[in-house]
Design a protein around this motif. Structure first.
Motif, short mmCIF file in Angstrom:
data_model
loop_
_atom_site.label_atom_id
_atom_site.label_comp_id
_atom_site.label_asym_id
_atom_site.label_seq_id
_atom_site.Cartn_x
_atom_site.Cartn_y
_atom_site.Cartn_z
N ILE A 80 91.18 12.61 -15.70
CA ILE A 80 89.96 13.61 -15.67
C ILE A 80 89.80 14.02 -17.36
CG2 ILE A 80 88.94 15.41 -15.21
CD1 ILE A 80 90.01 15.41 -12.42
N ARG A 81 90.96 14.26 -17.93
CA ARG A 81 90.94 14.70 -19.39
C ARG A 81 90.31 13.45 -20.09
NH1 ARG A 81 96.44 16.12 -20.83
NH2 ARG A 81 96.00 17.97 -19.53
N SER A 82 91.08 12.20 -20.01
CA SER A 82 90.57 11.10 -20.75
C SER A 82 89.01 10.67 -20.45
CB SER A 82 91.50 9.86 -20.39
OG SER A 82 92.68 10.18 -20.68
N ARG A 83 88.76 10.84 -19.13
CA ARG A 83 87.23 10.49 -18.87
C ARG A 83 86.31 11.68 -19.36
NH1 ARG A 83 85.98 11.12 -13.03
NH2 ARG A 83 85.34 12.96 -13.72
N ASP A 84 86.59 12.85 -19.30
CA ASP A 84 85.60 13.92 -19.53
C ASP A 84 85.79 14.72 -20.72
OD1 ASP A 84 84.58 13.01 -17.09
OD2 ASP A 84 85.34 14.69 -16.10
N ASN A 85 86.95 14.54 -21.29
CA ASN A 85 87.62 15.27 -22.46
C ASN A 85 87.50 16.75 -21.96
OD1 ASN A 85 88.71 15.45 -24.84
ND2 ASN A 85 86.60 15.72 -25.98
N LYS A 86 87.83 17.11 -20.63
CA LYS A 86 87.84 18.71 -20.38
C LYS A 86 89.27 18.61 -19.65
CE LYS A 86 83.11 19.10 -19.42
NZ LYS A 86 81.93 19.35 -18.15
N LEU A 87 89.72 19.88 -19.55
CA LEU A 87 90.85 20.27 -18.68
C LEU A 87 90.54 20.95 -17.57
CD1 LEU A 87 94.02 20.20 -18.88
CD2 LEU A 87 93.92 22.21 -20.23
N TYR A 88 90.66 20.68 -16.49
CA TYR A 88 90.25 21.24 -15.32
C TYR A 88 91.49 22.27 -14.74
CZ TYR A 88 86.28 18.56 -15.16
OH TYR A 88 84.82 17.89 -15.30
N ASN A 89 91.38 23.25 -13.98
CA ASN A 89 92.34 24.06 -13.41
C ASN A 89 93.17 23.50 -12.56
OD1 ASN A 89 92.97 26.05 -11.13
ND2 ASN A 89 92.54 27.31 -12.86
N LEU A 90 94.51 23.53 -12.73
CA LEU A 90 95.44 22.86 -11.99
C LEU A 90 95.29 23.16 -10.53
CD1 LEU A 90 98.02 21.22 -11.71
CD2 LEU A 90 99.44 23.10 -12.05
N ASP A 91 95.12 24.61 -10.17
CA ASP A 91 94.92 24.98 -8.78
C ASP A 91 93.66 24.48 -8.12
OD1 ASP A 91 97.44 26.39 -8.68
OD2 ASP A 91 96.36 28.09 -9.54
N ALA A 92 92.57 24.12 -8.85
CA ALA A 92 91.42 23.53 -8.33
C ALA A 92 91.67 22.18 -7.80
CB ALA A 92 90.26 23.83 -9.34
N ILE A 93 92.42 21.44 -8.88
CA ILE A 93 92.67 19.85 -8.54
C ILE A 93 93.77 19.97 -7.07
CG2 ILE A 93 93.76 18.00 -9.22
CD1 ILE A 93 91.11 18.54 -10.74
N LYS A 94 94.67 20.78 -7.17
CA LYS A 94 95.68 20.79 -6.02
C LYS A 94 94.81 21.05 -4.72
CE LYS A 94 99.90 22.16 -8.17
NZ LYS A 94 100.78 23.44 -8.49
N SER A 95 93.94 22.24 -4.88
CA SER A 95 93.11 22.51 -3.72
C SER A 95 92.25 21.31 -3.18
CB SER A 95 92.34 23.63 -3.85
OG SER A 95 91.58 24.03 -2.97
#
Length: 83
Positions: free
Chosen positions: A24-39
């Motif tokens: 996701i970081r490579s695609r969007d150049n954004k860092l998403y919340n780890l807990d949100a991805i786990k959920s």
């Protein structure tokens, strides 16, 4: 919604949380919340299990390697050589 479809099995494709975050970081150049991805991963698994149960269909969970082994394993599942 799925009952009228000619489905014989379900395949859930998963990968490591770190891989998802890096992709996701490579695609969007954004860092998403780890807990949100786990959920999201957990919710996706629960949804697949629920649909599998409702339709009385086998659920195959494949952990992606992102190489030819994925194609080989999923092909075996689709062709019905796996129980």
């Amino acid at each position: 919604m799925y009952k009228g479809m000619p489905i014989s099995k379900l395949i859930l494709l998963e990968t490591e949380i770190d891989t998802i975050i890096n992709n996701i970081r490579s695609r969007d150049n954004k860092l998403y919340n780890l807990d949100a991805i786990k959920s999201l991963v957990l919710t996706e698994r629960k949804q697949a299990e629920m649909i599998s149960g409702q339709l009385n269909l086998p659920l195959y969970v494949h952990k992606m390697n992102f190489d030819q082994t994925d194609v080989d394993k999923i092909s075996v599942i689709i062709q019905g050589s796996v129980s």
